[in-house]
Design a protein around this motif. Structure first.
Motif, PDB file in Angstrom:
ATOM      1  N   ARG A 142      47.998  49.817  41.378  1.00  0.00           N
ATOM      2  CA  ARG A 142      48.301  49.563  42.786  1.00  0.00           C
ATOM      3  C   ARG A 142      49.795  49.789  43.007  1.00  0.00           C
ATOM      4  O   ARG A 142      50.636  49.199  42.324  1.00  0.00           O
ATOM      5  N   ILE A 143      50.110  50.650  43.975  1.00  0.00           N
ATOM      6  CA  ILE A 143      51.497  50.938  44.317  1.00  0.00           C
ATOM      7  C   ILE A 143      51.712  50.587  45.775  1.00  0.00           C
ATOM      8  O   ILE A 143      50.989  51.073  46.659  1.00  0.00           O
ATOM      9  N   THR A 144      52.666  49.718  46.050  1.00  0.00           N
ATOM     10  CA  THR A 144      52.951  49.273  47.409  1.00  0.00           C
ATOM     11  C   THR A 144      54.402  49.624  47.769  1.00  0.00           C
ATOM     12  O   THR A 144      55.235  49.872  46.896  1.00  0.00           O
ATOM     13  N   GLY A 145      54.677  49.611  49.058  1.00  0.00           N
ATOM     14  CA  GLY A 145      56.013  49.941  49.528  1.00  0.00           C
ATOM     15  C   GLY A 145      56.165  51.435  49.745  1.00  0.00           C
ATOM     16  O   GLY A 145      55.268  52.231  49.460  1.00  0.00           O
ATOM     17  N   GLU A 146      57.312  51.820  50.269  1.00  0.00           N
ATOM     18  CA  GLU A 146      57.583  53.219  50.560  1.00  0.00           C
ATOM     19  C   GLU A 146      58.227  53.877  49.340  1.00  0.00           C
ATOM     20  O   GLU A 146      59.353  53.539  48.966  1.00  0.00           O
ATOM     21  N   PRO A 147      57.518  54.825  48.678  1.00  0.00           N
ATOM     22  CA  PRO A 147      58.109  55.483  47.504  1.00  0.00           C
ATOM     23  C   PRO A 147      59.418  56.177  47.852  1.00  0.00           C
ATOM     24  O   PRO A 147      59.572  56.747  48.934  1.00  0.00           O
ATOM     25  N   ARG A 148      60.371  56.125  46.945  1.00  0.00           N
ATOM     26  CA  ARG A 148      61.677  56.754  47.144  1.00  0.00           C
ATOM     27  C   ARG A 148      62.197  57.235  45.794  1.00  0.00           C
ATOM     28  O   ARG A 148      61.744  56.762  44.743  1.00  0.00           O
ATOM     29  N   PRO A 149      63.123  58.176  45.800  1.00  0.00           N
ATOM     30  CA  PRO A 149      63.681  58.655  44.523  1.00  0.00           C
ATOM     31  C   PRO A 149      64.394  57.524  43.779  1.00  0.00           C
ATOM     32  O   PRO A 149      65.111  56.725  44.384  1.00  0.00           O
ATOM     33  N   LEU A 150      64.189  57.477  42.472  1.00  0.00           N
ATOM     34  CA  LEU A 150      64.824  56.467  41.631  1.00  0.00           C
ATOM     35  C   LEU A 150      65.586  57.155  40.501  1.00  0.00           C
ATOM     36  O   LEU A 150      65.230  58.267  40.102  1.00  0.00           O
ATOM     37  N   PRO A 151      66.624  56.512  39.983  1.00  0.00           N
ATOM     38  CA  PRO A 151      67.332  57.092  38.837  1.00  0.00           C
ATOM     39  C   PRO A 151      66.384  57.321  37.667  1.00  0.00           C
ATOM     40  O   PRO A 151      65.446  56.527  37.454  1.00  0.00           O
ATOM     41  N   PRO A 152      66.572  58.385  36.902  1.00  0.00           N
ATOM     42  CA  PRO A 152      65.685  58.670  35.768  1.00  0.00           C
ATOM     43  C   PRO A 152      65.588  57.516  34.789  1.00  0.00           C
ATOM     44  O   PRO A 152      64.516  57.241  34.254  1.00  0.00           O
ATOM     45  N   GLY A 153      66.707  56.815  34.545  1.00  0.00           N
ATOM     46  CA  GLY A 153      66.673  55.701  33.612  1.00  0.00           C
ATOM     47  C   GLY A 153      65.785  54.571  34.093  1.00  0.00           C
ATOM     48  O   GLY A 153      65.054  53.953  33.310  1.00  0.00           O
TER      49      GLY A 153
END
Length: 385
Positions: A269-280
């Motif tokens: 389950r994935i909630t919230g608005e996906p956004r780019p995240l740092p690779p680490g």
């Protein structure tokens, strides 16, 4: 190119002796008697031993001052043999403790005053002032040189210790990555191999599917191992070797599918608005999910697992829990497991908090919170069970 210390000492001694010889030849012009053979021998004895001043500073200091006393007692020009004793005393000040330096300073002052007393026409006020000023100045320069040498040694020791610590941390990181890669894929392969062996004769289709899963998991394990080896060969530059990027959240669904194929029902389950995240940060979240589901495969067969990933303002939260019997973290660590330790270290590295342990309603759970709005690394950490 670094010059050997003995070569430096030899050059200094040669230069100092040359100056003494040139001064000795000017003695007549300065109103003193010409130096005879014994005087030249004393000049040599007052200067040449300074070649060994760094090996035996106190001995050389005593020797050259004794020679200087004999020299001035003869009535020869005192200036000729003044440089050897001063250099010897400076070496004592730069290499020996304060008590020894003070004794040698007193010796130098006494010899200087004695030279003034036995030399005709000397101004004792000037001699006394010089006998105090020169040792003080040389002492200060020697003390500064000694402190600089001590600080240099301390800095080198700290650099060596830092290098050893960085090597140890890198080994831990590599061990953690290897564990994450090997443990997860081998757990899937082990379960699928058992399934294929069980249904090999009775259900060829299921056996084929199990073998396909084994092939896929082993191929992915090899790809990740190649990626890690490429990073090591390229001094940690990501994307070396075959150019494969580090696992991220875009591969989370594929990893969950492999676990499902291994026989563990998993809800993602994935909630919230996906956004780019740092690779680490992505790698940290991926590895924590991977380790948590691997533990379900290994320690809670037949359990149902749930993975919840939430995009929040300034942070990411991850929860992985199952309804099985779970695994005792303390007992797992006693057996030498590195998975839970790896999860804690990853949370610490990115300034997050992680809670791992049995749940009150049953099963085992992992809850991770990672900050994303500010640089997370080293910002602080909290780990609980």
């Amino acid at each position: 190119m670094r010059i050997h210390p003995l070569v430096v000492d030899g050059l200094i001694t040669a230069a100092q002796t040359t100056v003494a010889v040139l001064l000795g030849r000017e003695a007549v012009a300065q109103g003193w008697t010409a130096l005879d053979a014994p005087a030249w021998v004393l000049v040599a004895l007052a200067n040449l031993p300074t070649f060994l001043r760094n090996r035996a500073p106190v001995t050389v200091c005593l020797l050259v001052h004794a020679v200087a006393v004999v020299y001035v007692s003869r009535g020869d020009w005192p200036v000729v043999n003044s440089f050897g004793p001063m250099l010897a005393f400076y070496t004592v000040a730069s290499l020996r403790p304060a008590r020894t330096t003070a004794a040698c300073a007193a010796l130098m002052t006494a010899v200087w005053i004695y030279a003034g007393l036995v030399t005709d026409g000397s101004s004792m006020a000037s001699v006394v002032a010089q006998s105090v000023a020169y040792p003080v100045v040389l002492w200060w320069f020697g003390h500064t040189a000694r402190r600089t040498a001590d600080l240099t040694r301390q800095l080198r020791a700290e650099q060596a210790e830092r290098a050893r610590r960085e090597v140890a941390e890198e080994r831990v990181r590599i061990a953690r990555e290897l564990h994450d890669v090997v443990a997860h894929h081998m757990a899937v392969i082990n379960v699928q191999a058992g399934l294929a062996r069980f249904v090999f004769s009775s259900d060829a289709r299921t056996a084929r599917e199990a073998l396909d899963t084994i092939a896929g998991s082993s191929g992915e394990a090899l790809a990740e191992l190649r990626r890690m080896l490429g990073l090591l060969r390229a001094d940690g530059v990501q994307g070396a070797a075959d150019g494969a990027p580090a696992p991220g959240l875009d591969q989370l669904a594929d990893m969950v599918e492999r676990v499902r194929a291994g026989g563990v029902p998993v809800d993602l389950r994935i909630t919230g608005e996906p956004r780019p995240l740092p690779p680490g940060v992505q790698l940290c979240l991926y590895r924590v999910v991977q380790e948590a589901l691997t533990n379900v495969l290994k320690h809670a067969p037949g359990a149902h697992a749930t993975v919840q990933l939430a995009y929040r303002a300034g942070e990411m939260t991850l929860s992985v829990h199952d309804d099985g019997k779970g695994v005792n973290p303390a007992r797992k660590q006693e057996r030498g497991g590195h998975g839970l330790i790896g999860m804690r270290e990853r949370a610490k590295l990115y300034g997050g908090t992680i809670v791992v342990g049995p749940r009150s309603e049953g099963g085992f759970g992992v809850h991770l919170t990672l900050p994303t709005s500010v640089p997370a690394a080293r910002r602080g950490d909290a780990v609980a069970e």
